[in-house]
Write a protein that holds these residues in place. Structure first.
Motif, mmCIF file in Angstrom:
data_model
loop_
_atom_site.group_PDB
_atom_site.id
_atom_site.type_symbol
_atom_site.label_atom_id
_atom_site.label_comp_id
_atom_site.label_asym_id
_atom_site.label_seq_id
_atom_site.Cartn_x
_atom_site.Cartn_y
_atom_site.Cartn_z
ATOM 1 N N GLN A 186 0.635 -1.217 -0.070
ATOM 2 C CA GLN A 186 0.052 0.074 0.085
ATOM 3 C C GLN A 186 0.739 1.219 -0.152
ATOM 4 O O GLN A 186 0.317 2.384 -0.182
ATOM 5 N N ASN A 187 2.136 1.052 -0.027
ATOM 6 C CA ASN A 187 3.049 2.367 0.353
ATOM 7 C C ASN A 187 3.987 2.682 -0.971
ATOM 8 O O ASN A 187 4.637 3.383 -1.279
ATOM 9 N N LEU A 188 3.550 1.768 -2.037
ATOM 10 C CA LEU A 188 4.193 1.849 -3.468
ATOM 11 C C LEU A 188 3.726 3.051 -4.211
ATOM 12 O O LEU A 188 2.565 3.152 -4.404
ATOM 13 N N ILE A 189 4.597 3.649 -4.913
ATOM 14 C CA ILE A 189 4.131 4.890 -5.714
ATOM 15 C C ILE A 189 4.803 4.289 -7.272
ATOM 16 O O ILE A 189 5.926 4.296 -7.328
ATOM 17 N N THR A 190 3.962 4.040 -8.093
ATOM 18 C CA THR A 190 4.287 3.401 -9.432
ATOM 19 C C THR A 190 4.388 4.778 -10.190
ATOM 20 O O THR A 190 3.116 5.387 -10.693
ATOM 21 N N MET A 191 5.574 5.046 -10.968
ATOM 22 C CA MET A 191 5.767 6.362 -11.471
ATOM 23 C C MET A 191 5.463 5.977 -13.192
ATOM 24 O O MET A 191 4.873 6.802 -13.769
#
Length: 419
Positions: A186-191
């Motif tokens: 839930q903390n992932l930021i997919t660019m």
């Protein structure tokens, strides 16, 4: 998913000596760069501003604050740079990519420090190894960072993220377009937008701008194409309220005869081809070109097509081809040219796509940190960069996902942005 690239010189070997010496100081601070104004020499003839004259405002500086800690985890493979060791071809490509991304990212942070921001940039070598990535996730220096950028590759991310799954620690996946559903963090930021958002972007453009009665999906029969066709059809059905019919056909040997009865001689016939197989594409596109002599054709292709040299611009232009992309750079813009000058001055080299991505992401997250954003609960606003724009959505169990894609069209034998 990358756009048609200008071929730029590769990194020179000399650059490695400069970079490796700095990179070996793992966890070192990024130096705070300040813009120093030139001294003003006052003379007797110096003009005293009139009270009514508007005096230019000075740039607003942020208040001095403690250094924001950012950890970069990149596959440098520095053990191969030691005396008596050497890189493999794939290892050198990974190392070059890492150097280029690092340089772009650091250039962004250095430019923001002119406004009073402060950073501590820590650099860690993942070696492109899942076990090493797992070990780094346990490193106290990494865990205490306010922002973690990396690892790069899907297997490394899978090994890294479970260790930090419980903590509210933003972890940026900077380059991989792999679906965040595979990581369940839930903390992932997919660019980089995953493939499904390219399909959804194409479907949205078709519904809102072309408004056909039918859309024909031409498949080769491989199950992997469903990663594109399933979200594409769902989006068409949802936006059009099922008023646009989606017809899926498996094409064998380029035979499109069965379609002719359903085609319009007056309106655009929209085709979607999700395949990336060279043999299938060559045969099917030639058949579609024959159809286009008698029927108006508009084609939407897989985002990877822009990298395929076997696909000729003349044929794609004849088919009125569109593709989605996240990598279109406007080399005529003032912002791009300012960046190019700064990068060349700092590194005596031409920036690659990885360097530009690093710069965009460095500017985005650097400004968030400088503005005091709570990175445990970040508000990821929209951003227009040099390489791509960011528009994030939050999905439970998957974190934040950049969904912005551009629609490009072949005109004058090159790709041009139409959206």
């Amino acid at each position: 998913m990358t756009s048609v690239r200008n071929h730029r010189p590769q990194l020179s070997g000399n650059k490695w000596f400069i970079f490796v010496s700095a990179a070996l100081i793992i966890g070192a601070c990024s130096p705070k760069v300040r813009t120093v104004p030139a001294p003003v020499v006052k003379t007797k003839t110096e003009k005293i501003p009139d009270k009514t004259e508007k005096i230019p405002e000075k740039p607003v500086r942020r208040s001095e604050a403690k250094a924001s800690v950012v950890s970069l985890i990149l596959p440098l493979g520095l053990d191969h740079a030691a005396a008596g060791q050497k890189y493999t071809a794939s290892g050198l490509r990974m190392a070059n990519m890492s150097v280029e991304y690092y340089q772009g990212f650091k250039l962004a942070l250095d430019s923001i420090t002119a406004t009073g921001a402060n950073y501590k940039l820590q650099l860690f070598d993942s070696k492109g190894d899942a076990a090493q990535a797992h070990s780094l996730a346990l490193n106290p220096k990494v865990k205490s960072s306010e922002l973690i950028i990396g690892p790069i590759f899907p297997d490394d991310i899978k090994s890294f993220t479970p260790v930090l799954n419980a903590a509210r620690k933003p972890i940026v996946s900077p380059l991989s377009p792999a679906s965040p559903a595979t990581y369940k963090n839930q903390n992932l930021i997919t660019m980089t937008p995953p493939l499904e958002y390219h399909a959804m972007g194409a479907a949205t453009y078709i519904v809102k701008n072309i408004k056909p009665k039918k859309v024909f999906i031409l498949t080769s029969g491989f199950s992997e194409e469903k990663l594109y066709t399933s979200p594409f059809k769902r989006t068409i059905d949802s936006l059009s309220k099922r008023k646009i019919q989606v017809v899926t056909i498996t094409v064998a040997r380029g035979n499109l005869t069965a379609l002719i009865a359903q085609l319009s001689a007056n309106n655009q016939n929209v085709f979607v081809i999700p395949s990336t197989k060279q043999a299938f594409l060559m045969v099917t596109l030639r058949s579609l070109a024959e159809l286009s002599k008698n029927y108006p054709v508009t084609l939407f292709g897989h985002p990877n097509w822009e990298r395929f040299v076997f696909l000729k611009a003349a044929l794609l232009q004849q088919l009125n081809t569109h593709i989605t992309s996240t990598d279109k750079i406007d080399y005529k813009s003032a912002e791009t040219n300012t960046f190019l000058r700064s990068y060349r001055s700092a590194y005596r080299a031409e920036p690659t796509d990885f360097a530009i991505k690093g710069f965009d992401q460095g500017m985005y997250f650097g400004n968030l940190l400088a503005d005091g954003e709570d990175m445990d609960k970040p508000d990821l606003a929209d951003f227009t960069g040099i390489h791509n724009s960011f528009h994030f959505i939050k999905k439970p169990g998957q974190g934040w996902i950049n969904t912005h894609v551009d629609i490009l069209k072949y005109e004058d034998f090159e790709l041009k942005r139409v959206k």
